[in-house]
Design a protein around this motif. Sequence first.
Motif: not given
Lengths: 62, 253
Positions: B37-38, B43, B45, B144, B191, B193-195, B202, B205
């Motif tokens: 997760t961000y 990042h 985990d 999201r 995008m 959840t990645r930013l 996420v 991956q």
Amino acid sequence: MELIHPTNTELYALVLHDAPFVIAAYGLLWLMFCGYVTFILVRLVKTDKQIALLEDAVAKKG
Amino acid sequence: MKRQIQVAVVLIVLGGLLTTAAFFMSFYTASVQRFGTYTAEGHVDTVFDIAPSSEQVAGGVTYGRPWLAQKIFYFHVPVALASFLVFTIAAIFAVMFLIKKKKSYDTRSRLAVETSLIFTLATMITGILWTRASWGVWWEWEPRLTTYFILMILMVAYFVLRNSVSDEERRATYAAVFCIIAWIDVPISFMITRLIPSSHPVVFQPGMDVTNLVPFIAAMIGMLGVGYAVYMLRAAEENAEERLDMIREKLEA
């Protein structure tokens, strides 16, 4: 003697805590797809029948 | 047309078999995943661990709770990706309609939006069940979920717009423009959840374990097959209705 020891029942209840959600998610997903596809197929069959009837009428008229 | 229906039914059956295989693989052969997760720090985990909570049972023994709800991702993510892909196809047809002004492109775009909406609803249902199992709530206004909810509302608005314009050409033009504007939410939702910090994991991956990748790919192929089949069936229905209208006109004339 009990079939399942009470501590095991408790343990399995913990392990399967999320199982209803997983099964419901998969089941609802396919129920929705199948329902929608059935709905389309029923309408298609109805339209096909109407086409056949009207084509007969056109042929008779012609 | 009958051949089109037969192919669609075969694709749906194949899709069902592939997703069912993926469902069982996710339980039997897939390893338990750690998700990323961000957060504001970057990042991590650690938020979605293998066993997010431990529960005390009788006898003073503590058992870690296996996080079974993660198995939902093996069909939730393919359905969501399929909804993005089908909506992208709808936007491409909308652009083609605006360039060539052919009615068939408008019809194709509309059918793709309709198929995408079905997949979006399926994503919502599976996602809400995961949220309830993992977060203990049915809904959370995190990035999201919010952007995806907006996408669903835009799809519904697309049909509201279509029904509110009676002139055929104007309706098709407005709908095409609206579809292209609505599509902008697709990359944003994908995008986000990645930013920016988001509690949505996420899931898939680069460098993920092959035991996770195989059921994911199987479910993805299955869902795309189902998506194409639904689109084909709706196209067959549209063709049949057009034919019916033509015969009616002929009969009235």
